[in-house]
Design a protein around this motif. Structure first.
Motif, mmCIF file in Angstrom:
data_model
loop_
_atom_site.group_PDB
_atom_site.id
_atom_site.type_symbol
_atom_site.label_atom_id
_atom_site.label_comp_id
_atom_site.label_asym_id
_atom_site.label_seq_id
_atom_site.Cartn_x
_atom_site.Cartn_y
_atom_site.Cartn_z
ATOM 1 N N LEU A 61 -6.540 4.761 -2.085
ATOM 2 C CA LEU A 61 -5.126 5.126 -2.001
ATOM 3 C C LEU A 61 -4.780 5.713 -0.644
ATOM 4 O O LEU A 61 -3.679 5.529 -0.137
ATOM 5 N N LEU A 64 -3.413 3.368 2.082
ATOM 6 C CA LEU A 64 -2.147 2.660 1.885
ATOM 7 C C LEU A 64 -0.995 3.385 2.563
ATOM 8 O O LEU A 64 -0.980 4.615 2.620
ATOM 9 N N PRO A 65 0.003 2.667 3.074
ATOM 10 C CA PRO A 65 0.105 1.207 3.058
ATOM 11 C C PRO A 65 -0.692 0.559 4.181
ATOM 12 O O PRO A 65 -0.858 1.153 5.249
ATOM 13 N N ASN A 171 -0.721 -4.613 -0.851
ATOM 14 C CA ASN A 171 -0.465 -3.182 -1.033
ATOM 15 C C ASN A 171 -0.131 -2.840 -2.478
ATOM 16 O O ASN A 171 -0.643 -1.867 -3.030
ATOM 17 N N LEU A 175 -2.364 -0.472 -4.841
ATOM 18 C CA LEU A 175 -1.682 0.759 -5.237
ATOM 19 C C LEU A 175 -1.730 0.951 -6.753
ATOM 20 O O LEU A 175 -2.153 2.005 -7.252
ATOM 21 N N ASN A 579 6.388 1.067 2.558
ATOM 22 C CA ASN A 579 6.194 2.505 2.802
ATOM 23 C C ASN A 579 6.868 3.336 1.728
ATOM 24 O O ASN A 579 6.291 4.297 1.194
ATOM 25 N N VAL A 582 4.955 3.052 -1.686
ATOM 26 C CA VAL A 582 3.687 3.798 -1.698
ATOM 27 C C VAL A 582 3.958 5.289 -1.819
ATOM 28 O O VAL A 582 3.351 5.984 -2.655
ATOM 29 N N CYS A 639 -1.416 12.158 -1.844
ATOM 30 C CA CYS A 639 -2.354 11.055 -2.092
ATOM 31 C C CYS A 639 -3.450 11.433 -3.066
ATOM 32 O O CYS A 639 -4.114 10.569 -3.637
#
Length: 688
Positions: A61, A64-65, A171, A175, A579, A582, A639
């Motif tokens: 994670l 990402l992204p 992504n 995710l 973006n 995420v 995150c």
């Protein structure tokens, strides 16, 4: 030397024969000044995440992204593909000119351009653009080769589509798989796939949550004709029964008769979607099966290019139509009457404004004797539709008789065919028509205004029905119109630019959902599996599953094709969207699970963050102060994988290099906070 690059060996063989390149070599033909080779579909693809950055090989994670600074392509890792690519690469290096003979569509343009780019082409390139593979069409195409630059917008649209699919697919899949799936289980997310699945799941819940209701319809029989109450449905049995008892006491009186002449134009020519829909309705064929069959008909030269989304012909086809009809010798009995006079030139058939790269699917006039099995059925369907387009309209007389029984109005309708026109071609016409239960196309007796007499009223109790599960045919229609039910042909044409996916890709999307077991078949119906339902319920971002939004993206891709929209702007929009998604998913779904650990001695819990480097070189900065070190024992609330660190103007995440965007500005979280106070403040804000 002139090098021709086709998409399939069979097409290469046909073109080579016309050009006189009759000597077969390993991976190509040669003869005279020409060499003819092929790509057999995709030889190149966009690079994988790990090809851009080593750290993206690991699913995390914190990574990402994943948004490459510049997208690149690579040859697909397959020995046969690599061998053929080397053949093409060597031939390109020797060529003085290259002719792109790929399939004349967006995907065909992308396939060929990627191969030529990867082979570092330096010589001029021209484009062969044809709508059928007949010898005459190929010769005409070579006589009117086009500069490659005419198709740059088509390539940019195809490239934008591929990059958009990469951004959302790579992504989104990582995710949601990392956030919500058990280890080793992948939740597949796609720009077109996910909204399509959402349509099916939405229909599942519409049916599951449907509550049937009884209703009653009042009809009466007078002189053999059925009259329907104009008031519509009764939702109360008492009211329905009371009305029935009331009209039993009164005669039926005819108070108006309207006769109107009507015309029904022939059905539109086929585009790919309407062909797939018709084949699914008639024979239960899947969209993928129909696509494979029509592709075979195209390659056997009996029909034109199939991956089209228009039901019109360009006006330059008009002078060729008599020749095509004349060559359709198995249908001579049906075409004979058309060829005795000048063919009509209707805007419903010929309209340049409705045709872009290719026209509707029609026969080429080549003999269908080479066809086998279901290919023959499919050809017959297309041939009849083409012939019907030039037959007269079906003319009929429709009659509407209005009557009253007391204070209640009734109506009976009937239709008489005066000239069947194009319907003469179809023996099963009545079965093809779908009629609602208020229509009555039977011939009515002759009525006179003012006449009256006894009648036989009756109530029919019915129950509302839930929506029907999608079939492949109705799902294709829903994808074409971004989830809206559209029966009107004109409106359908207008909405095509906002559909989900393209005609050439929709069958593959549906097959992908089957393969991933998100959907399954129950006879003709398409049902959402539990895995499919759970995936859509898990996705809380409407952006990922909105048919409407995906349709708007599709509209922009079509505008890129026409040079009306910037490919760069489209890609930048998707980057911004990724973006946002995420950040939204991580913040909304992680904070509820956050556990701020008690400060303890030991190594950084993040574990994999690299030491910060000074701007001046590779030397590490001085060790952080103990207070900063203690901040790093607080887990990142965005995150969930990194730890808090103290910067110059804000607290941030130790995994900022991996893409975590957490920022706790000193204006809200003062830099004077001790680790213990910061931890307490985060817990307090979380509870709010």
């Amino acid at each position: 030397m002139i090098l021709c690059i086709t998409e399939k060996p069979s097409v290469a063989k046909d073109i080579a024969a016309i050009l006189g390149a009759n000597t077969r070599k390993e991976g190509y033909y040669e003869g005279g000044n020409y060499k003819v080779t092929w790509t057999f579909g995709h030889l190149c693809t966009l690079k994988e995440p790990g090809d851009y950055e080593e750290r993206w090989k690991r699913w995390s994670l914190g990574m990402l992204p994943m948004i490459p600074a510049r997208f690149g392509i690579k040859v697909i890792n397959d020995s046969g593909i690599e061998r053929q690519f080397r053949v093409i690469e060597n031939l390109i290096a020797e060529a003085d000119e290259v002719i792109n003979c790929g399939d004349a569509g967006q995907e065909g343009e992308l396939i060929q351009r990627w191969v030529m780019q990867k082979a570092s082409i330096k010589c001029p390139v021209k484009r062969l653009w044809i709508s059928s593979l007949t010898d005459d069409a190929i010769r005409e195409g070579f006589a009117h080769l086009k500069p490659e630059s005419e198709f740059n917008n088509l390539y940019h649209a195809g490239l934008s589509r591929a990059i958009g699919d990469w951004l959302l697919g790579m992504n989104g899949t990582r995710l949601y798989s990392l956030k919500y799936s058990s280890p080793g289980n992948v939740l597949s997310i796609g720009r077109v796939q996910t909204p399509t699945l959402a349509l099916i799941v939405q229909r599942h819940f519409e049916i599951q949550n449907f509550k049937p209701e009884d209703y009653w319809e009042l009809k009466t029989l007078y002189r053999g004709a059925t009259f329907n109450a104009t008031a519509g449905r009764f939702h109360s049995p008492d009211e329905a029964t009371a009305t029935l008892d009331e009209i039993r006491q009164s005669p039926l009186v005819i108070n108006d008769i309207q006769e109107k002449k009507g015309r029904e134009a022939p059905p539109r020519l086929f585009d790919l979607t309407s062909l797939q829909v018709e084949c699914n309705k008639k024979w239960g064929w899947t969209a993928d099966e129909t696509l494979r069959l029509i592709q075979s008909l195209y390659e056997k030269k009996v029909t034109t290019y199939p991956r089209v989304d228009t039901t019109y012909l360009s006006e330059d086809i008009y002078p060729k139509v008599p020749g095509i009809l004349r060559n359709m010798t198995p249908y001579a009995a049906l075409t004979e009457s058309l060829l005795t006079s000048k063919l009509p030139k209707s805007k419903k058939v010929f309209d340049n404004s409705k045709v872009t790269d290719h026209h509707a699917i029609i026969p080429t006039g080549q003999s269908p004797a080479v066809l086998i099995g279901n290919e023959r059925q499919l050809y017959h369907l297309i041939a009849l539709r083409f012939i019907a387009a030039f037959y007269p309209d079906c003319r009929f007389l429709s009659t509407t008789v209005s009557a009253t029984v007391g204070k209640h109005g009734f109506k009976a309708t009937g239709k008489v065919i005066e000239d069947a026109g194009w319907r003469k071609l179809y023996d099963d016409t009545p079965a093809e028509e779908s009629k609602d239960d208020t229509s009555d196309d039977r011939i009515l007796p002759e009525f006179k205004v003012g006449e009256s007499g006894p009648h036989e009223p009756a109530l029919q109790q019915k129950t509302t029905q839930p929506p029907k599960y999608y079939t492949e045919g109705t799902l294709l229609r829903a994808m074409e119109s971004a989830g809206k039910t559209v029966d009107d042909e004109t409106l359908r044409e207008a909405m095509k630019e906002n559909g989900i996916g393209r005609p050439s890709t929709r069958a593959a999307i549906i097959e992908t959902l089957f393969k991933r077991r998100y959907i399954y078949r129950n006879r003709k119906s398409i049902m959402a599996s539990q895995a499919g339902i759970e995936l859509i319920e898990t996705i809380n971002e409407e952006l990922l599953k909105s048919a409407k939004l995906t349709g708007l993206w599709e509209n922009k891709l079509r505008r890129i094709e026409r040079g009306e929209y910037s490919a760069t702007e489209f890609i930048n929009e998707l980057k911004t969207l990724i973006n946002q998604i995420v950040i939204s998913v991580l913040s909304d779904n992680t904070r509820s699970k956050i556990q701020i650990e008690v400060e303890s001695k030991g190594k950084n819990k993040g574990g994999d963050s690299e030491p910060a480097k000074s701007k001046g070189g590779d030397k590490p900065r001085k060790p952080r102060t103990p207070s900063v070190r203690k901040f790093e024992q607080i887990e990142c609330p965005l995150c969930g994988q990194g730890n808090l660190i103290k910067g110059n103007t804000a607290f941030g995440c130790s995994r900022y290099r991996e893409g975590c965007t957490l920022r706790l500005n000193f204006s809200e979280y003062p830099e004077t906070l001790t680790p213990a106070k910061l931890k307490k403040l985060l817990v307090t804000n979380k509870k709010k």
